[in-house]
Motif scaffolding. Sequence first.
Motif, mmCIF file in Angstrom:
data_model
loop_
_atom_site.group_PDB
_atom_site.id
_atom_site.type_symbol
_atom_site.label_atom_id
_atom_site.label_comp_id
_atom_site.label_asym_id
_atom_site.label_seq_id
_atom_site.Cartn_x
_atom_site.Cartn_y
_atom_site.Cartn_z
ATOM 1 N N ALA A 62 0.014 -4.630 -8.279
ATOM 2 C CA ALA A 62 0.876 -3.598 -8.866
ATOM 3 C C ALA A 62 2.052 -3.211 -7.976
ATOM 4 O O ALA A 62 2.854 -2.355 -8.354
ATOM 5 N N ALA A 63 2.169 -3.838 -6.802
ATOM 6 C CA ALA A 63 3.173 -3.388 -5.833
ATOM 7 C C ALA A 63 4.601 -3.643 -6.306
ATOM 8 O O ALA A 63 5.444 -2.738 -6.297
ATOM 9 N N ARG A 64 4.904 -4.870 -6.725
ATOM 10 C CA ARG A 64 6.283 -5.169 -7.119
ATOM 11 C C ARG A 64 6.714 -4.395 -8.365
ATOM 12 O O ARG A 64 7.825 -3.848 -8.384
ATOM 13 N N PRO A 65 5.894 -4.304 -9.427
ATOM 14 C CA PRO A 65 6.298 -3.470 -10.562
ATOM 15 C C PRO A 65 6.510 -2.008 -10.168
ATOM 16 O O PRO A 65 7.422 -1.348 -10.688
ATOM 17 N N SER A 66 5.695 -1.500 -9.252
ATOM 18 C CA SER A 66 5.840 -0.102 -8.823
ATOM 19 C C SER A 66 7.111 0.072 -8.003
ATOM 20 O O SER A 66 7.805 1.095 -8.114
ATOM 21 N N TYR A 67 7.427 -0.932 -7.182
ATOM 22 C CA TYR A 67 8.689 -0.881 -6.440
ATOM 23 C C TYR A 67 9.870 -0.868 -7.405
ATOM 24 O O TYR A 67 10.815 -0.080 -7.251
ATOM 25 N N ALA A 68 9.803 -1.728 -8.405
ATOM 26 C CA ALA A 68 10.889 -1.801 -9.388
ATOM 27 C C ALA A 68 11.054 -0.492 -10.144
ATOM 28 O O ALA A 68 12.157 -0.146 -10.586
ATOM 29 N N LEU A 95 0.813 -1.213 0.000
ATOM 30 C CA LEU A 95 0.000 0.000 0.000
ATOM 31 C C LEU A 95 0.849 1.266 0.000
ATOM 32 O O LEU A 95 0.522 2.241 -0.679
ATOM 33 N N GLY A 96 1.934 1.260 0.741
ATOM 34 C CA GLY A 96 2.786 2.448 0.773
ATOM 35 C C GLY A 96 3.395 2.744 -0.586
ATOM 36 O O GLY A 96 3.463 3.898 -1.024
ATOM 37 N N LEU A 153 12.968 -4.438 1.963
ATOM 38 C CA LEU A 153 12.322 -3.136 1.864
ATOM 39 C C LEU A 153 10.828 -3.290 1.572
ATOM 40 O O LEU A 153 9.997 -2.527 2.090
ATOM 41 N N LEU A 154 10.456 -4.287 0.789
ATOM 42 C CA LEU A 154 9.040 -4.572 0.566
ATOM 43 C C LEU A 154 8.357 -4.972 1.870
ATOM 44 O O LEU A 154 7.223 -4.563 2.158
ATOM 45 N N LEU A 155 9.035 -5.762 2.684
ATOM 46 C CA LEU A 155 8.471 -6.199 3.958
ATOM 47 C C LEU A 155 8.383 -5.054 4.961
ATOM 48 O O LEU A 155 7.610 -5.125 5.922
ATOM 49 N N ALA A 156 9.178 -4.016 4.745
ATOM 50 C CA ALA A 156 9.155 -2.846 5.635
ATOM 51 C C ALA A 156 8.263 -1.736 5.100
ATOM 52 O O ALA A 156 8.167 -0.663 5.718
ATOM 53 N N ASP A 157 7.598 -1.960 3.968
ATOM 54 C CA ASP A 157 6.786 -0.917 3.341
ATOM 55 C C ASP A 157 5.766 -0.339 4.312
ATOM 56 O O ASP A 157 5.042 -1.074 4.993
#
Length: 335
Positions: A263-269, A188-189, A298-302
């Motif tokens: 959409a989270a992982r593509p947005s992180y990338a 979500l972040g 970092l994803l787990l700390a979002d």
Amino acid sequence: MTLAEPRPRLTQYAAGGGCACKVPPGELERVLGALTPPVGDDLLVGVETGDDAAVVRLDGLAGGPSRAIVMTTDFFTPVVDDPYDWGRIAATNALSDVYAMGGEPLVAVNLLAWPRDRIPFELAAEVLRGGAEVSAAAGCHLAGGHSIDDPEPKYGLAVTGVADPARLLRNDAGVPGVPLTLTKPLGLGILNNRHKATGEIFVEAVETMTTLNREASRAALAAGVVCATDVTGFGLLGHLYKLVRASGVSAVIDAAAVPYLEAARPSYAAGYVPGGSRRNLDWVRPHVESRVDEDELLLLADAQTSGGLLVAGELPGHPVIGELIPAAEAAIIVR
């Protein structure tokens, strides 16, 4: 604002967004450390373990029916541009702290800060409408509140709930051998950060942030669970660290089992990472033994806004992402 004028993008009036604008956890704990009143007698849960809400015994000391008051407040800057959706998200998030303690919200009051000279006050009415609709859906009375003129828009609720003091969900009641269940996906972040930067709307994220944690809380109580917390601004790793520290245990997380919004992982990338997520990881890193890469951590700390419950127990329909183990050298082991 006339029909010809474009609606302001609320996220552009905020330095941060949603729960990602929280004071960093380490800094907050340093300030609160000297101000922690002891619990005892009727104060069942205070700030000593960083739990989700305060709990005070209301009655039942003479052997009759026992009730407790659950009290919390939560407010933040705009996490989305749509004022109605922001109101719904902020209200859902504030109510979550009551559900995270095993309580039911009873009554709430609005907390509103608004830059009247910069954003039409008619949009504030939309924010309040969103909060009112969520409160009604939760069966929680919404009765007034407080508003101020402020350079940065902020909205939330102060919520009072009720609970059975013998059936609370606390963050200091975890024991080894119990599975860990997560009731909402992460990311979500990251998606809120992308929305702020681009204006793209992520319907799945809004739906997630406006889903009450009521059913998950009730299911946890029905299953006999005694330990839980919600996952908001400090991220999964941050809130899990507070839980294991308070409980005197450690935890193992299976990173591959943790659910994410599509959409989270593509947005992180693509680089859309809130500063709050990086601060979360900096805070918990000394207490984490990791067998995954930096991106996964970092994803787990979002920094989540209105995230799900992290439950020390198994709930049907929700993924088990790890387990509590006896206290080890590392508070959290990510594999």
